[in-house]
Design a protein around this motif. Structure first.
Motif, PDB file in Angstrom:
ATOM      1  N   GLN A  12      35.642  30.613  46.279  1.00 54.38           N
ATOM      2  CA  GLN A  12      36.837  30.346  45.534  1.00 54.38           C
ATOM      3  C   GLN A  12      37.510  31.598  45.363  1.00 54.38           C
ATOM      4  OE1 GLN A  12      37.123  26.710  45.266  1.00 54.38           O
ATOM      5  NE2 GLN A  12      37.319  27.003  43.044  1.00 54.38           N
ATOM      6  N   LEU A  13      36.800  32.793  45.007  1.00 52.33           N
ATOM      7  CA  LEU A  13      37.481  34.051  44.700  1.00 52.33           C
ATOM      8  C   LEU A  13      38.058  34.720  46.024  1.00 52.33           C
ATOM      9  CD1 LEU A  13      35.890  34.086  41.858  1.00 52.33           C
ATOM     10  CD2 LEU A  13      35.603  36.178  42.326  1.00 52.33           C
ATOM     11  N   LYS A  14      37.434  34.429  47.183  1.00 51.21           N
ATOM     12  CA  LYS A  14      38.069  35.051  48.370  1.00 51.21           C
ATOM     13  C   LYS A  14      39.386  34.329  48.716  1.00 51.21           C
ATOM     14  CE  LYS A  14      33.767  36.650  50.534  1.00 51.21           C
ATOM     15  NZ  LYS A  14      32.945  36.436  51.879  1.00 51.21           N
ATOM     16  N   HIS A  15      39.323  32.818  48.508  1.00 55.42           N
ATOM     17  CA  HIS A  15      40.814  32.227  48.703  1.00 55.42           C
ATOM     18  C   HIS A  15      41.815  32.890  47.923  1.00 55.42           C
ATOM     19  CE1 HIS A  15      39.193  28.163  50.661  1.00 55.42           C
ATOM     20  NE2 HIS A  15      38.986  29.209  51.366  1.00 55.42           N
ATOM     21  N   TYR A  16      41.644  33.096  46.709  1.00 49.76           N
ATOM     22  CA  TYR A  16      42.599  33.672  45.708  1.00 49.76           C
ATOM     23  C   TYR A  16      42.909  34.844  46.034  1.00 49.76           C
ATOM     24  CZ  TYR A  16      44.158  35.655  41.263  1.00 49.76           C
ATOM     25  OH  TYR A  16      44.963  36.152  40.395  1.00 49.76           O
ATOM     26  N   TRP A  17      41.993  35.965  46.592  1.00 47.67           N
ATOM     27  CA  TRP A  17      42.387  37.128  46.986  1.00 47.67           C
ATOM     28  C   TRP A  17      43.067  37.098  48.259  1.00 47.67           C
ATOM     29  CZ3 TRP A  17      42.925  41.457  44.653  1.00 47.67           C
ATOM     30  CH2 TRP A  17      42.872  42.858  45.524  1.00 47.67           C
ATOM     31  N   ARG A  18      42.786  36.407  49.112  1.00 48.72           N
ATOM     32  CA  ARG A  18      43.830  36.185  50.536  1.00 48.72           C
ATOM     33  C   ARG A  18      45.151  35.819  50.198  1.00 48.72           C
ATOM     34  NH1 ARG A  18      38.897  33.811  54.052  1.00 48.72           N
ATOM     35  NH2 ARG A  18      37.357  36.108  54.047  1.00 48.72           N
ATOM     36  N   SER A  19      45.351  34.839  49.134  1.00 49.06           N
ATOM     37  CA  SER A  19      46.800  34.387  48.815  1.00 49.06           C
ATOM     38  C   SER A  19      47.467  35.372  47.984  1.00 49.06           C
ATOM     39  CB  SER A  19      46.387  32.910  48.496  1.00 49.06           C
ATOM     40  OG  SER A  19      47.620  32.311  48.222  1.00 49.06           O
ATOM     41  N   LYS A  20      47.989  36.285  48.504  1.00 44.07           N
ATOM     42  CA  LYS A  20      48.665  37.186  47.590  1.00 44.07           C
ATOM     43  C   LYS A  20      49.848  36.553  46.912  1.00 44.07           C
ATOM     44  CE  LYS A  20      46.057  40.883  48.398  1.00 44.07           C
ATOM     45  NZ  LYS A  20      45.117  40.288  49.236  1.00 44.07           N
ATOM     46  N   SER A  21      50.462  35.544  47.793  1.00 41.88           N
ATOM     47  CA  SER A  21      51.775  34.842  47.150  1.00 41.88           C
ATOM     48  C   SER A  21      51.269  33.950  45.820  1.00 41.88           C
ATOM     49  CB  SER A  21      52.178  33.928  48.374  1.00 41.88           C
ATOM     50  OG  SER A  21      51.495  33.128  48.778  1.00 41.88           O
ATOM     51  N   ARG A  22      50.124  33.597  45.866  1.00 42.72           N
ATOM     52  CA  ARG A  22      49.842  32.507  44.826  1.00 42.72           C
ATOM     53  C   ARG A  22      49.365  33.416  43.462  1.00 42.72           C
ATOM     54  NH1 ARG A  22      43.639  29.815  44.760  1.00 42.72           N
ATOM     55  NH2 ARG A  22      43.743  29.172  42.665  1.00 42.72           N
ATOM     56  N   LEU A  23      48.880  34.806  43.657  1.00 42.30           N
ATOM     57  CA  LEU A  23      48.826  35.805  42.632  1.00 42.30           C
ATOM     58  C   LEU A  23      49.839  35.971  42.134  1.00 42.30           C
ATOM     59  CD1 LEU A  23      46.113  38.561  42.771  1.00 42.30           C
ATOM     60  CD2 LEU A  23      48.364  38.833  41.669  1.00 42.30           C
ATOM     61  N   ILE A  24      51.050  36.531  43.118  1.00 42.30           N
ATOM     62  CA  ILE A  24      52.221  36.938  42.273  1.00 42.30           C
ATOM     63  C   ILE A  24      53.102  35.870  41.653  1.00 42.30           C
ATOM     64  CG2 ILE A  24      54.349  37.955  43.045  1.00 42.30           C
ATOM     65  CD1 ILE A  24      52.793  39.664  45.175  1.00 42.30           C
TER      66      ILE A  24
END
Length: 250
Positions: A12-24
């Motif tokens: 789950q965390l790797k998916h989140y970290w790789r999706s910078k657009s999702r974070l921003i």
């Protein structure tokens, strides 16, 4: 068991970290609410409350909103995995479905916590201040409980659905009333009886009130009462989620 949960959590965390657009992108709505409501309604709130700072009232609610949106949409990964066949491969593996569900719930909750912490840091730029480390530690406990509850709820609902668009519609139908009726943007005192009753059965109400009590010293129901209620609901929704996930079909 711990290894399985850790692997699901890490994925789950790797998916989140790789999706910078999702974070921003997930920071846009909290910032909009803080700026629009903080500066728009701030002067009126200050006059009505006798000089209190609206940002002190608003910031815990906006942090809770960020956690709510991020946590509950973690259930989308179940539908995503089902559509691409990964869920079927996971379910036929010689591991417990409960372990899979716990790993996914903790992963979604961790991501929501990270998102909430980022928003909490941003509130400092707008003038919000946490009184001390003890207040921050208690606030983090409430943030974690909110994250666990809504991650578990999102996964429980997603386990019974196969359509991604349908899941998003149901989530939007649940999320907006849950947020607006939680007291995140306005005080719960002096509300009409019907609205106040609905707010009392809204789980996020206790998360927002607990965080506000911990971080800003303003609580309607009491911090310990909020903790007991939210903790009980979090355990209950995780048990329901584990049961529903055990019945899921890929």
């Amino acid at each position: 068991m711990i290894e399985v949960i850790y692997i699901r959590w890490l994925r789950q965390l790797k998916h989140y970290w790789r999706s910078k657009s999702r974070l921003i992108g997930s920071l846009g709505q909290p910032l909009l609410f803080m700026v629009a409501f903080g500066f728009g309604f701030g002067p009126m709130y200050t006059k009505a409350s006798g000089g209190a700072n609206y940002m002190d009232f608003l910031a815990p609610g906006i942090v809770s909103m960020s956690i709510l949106f991020t946590a509950i949409f973690s259930g989308l990964e179940v539908i995503w995995d089902r559509q691409f066949g990964f869920l079927k491969e996971t379910l036929v593996a010689p591991i417990s479905r409960t372990e899979i569900m716990v790993g996914k719930t903790l992963g979604g909750a961790t991501i929501a916590m990270i998102q909430g912490l980022i928003v909490l840091c941003l509130t400092y730029l707008l003038g919000f201040r946490v009184p001390g480390l003890e207040s921050l530690a208690l606030g983090l406990v409430f943030m974690l409980l909110i994250a666990i509850f809504f991650s578990g709820l999102g996964l429980a609902i997603a386990s019974k659905m196969k359509d991604m668009q349908g899941f998003q519609l149901i989530m939007n139908f649940l999320i907006m009333p849950t947020f607006f009726l939680s007291g995140a943007l306005f005080p719960l005192e002096n509300l009409p009886p019907a609205i106040y009753f609905i707010s009392r059965i809204d789980p996020l109400t206790y998360g927002v009130d607990g965080m506000r009590g911990a971080l800003a010293g303003m609580s309607v129901f009491g911090v310990y009462s909020d903790f007991a209620t939210l903790f009980t609901l979090s355990v209950l929704v995780c048990l329901i989620g584990a049961f529903l996930f055990s019945k899921v079909e890929a």
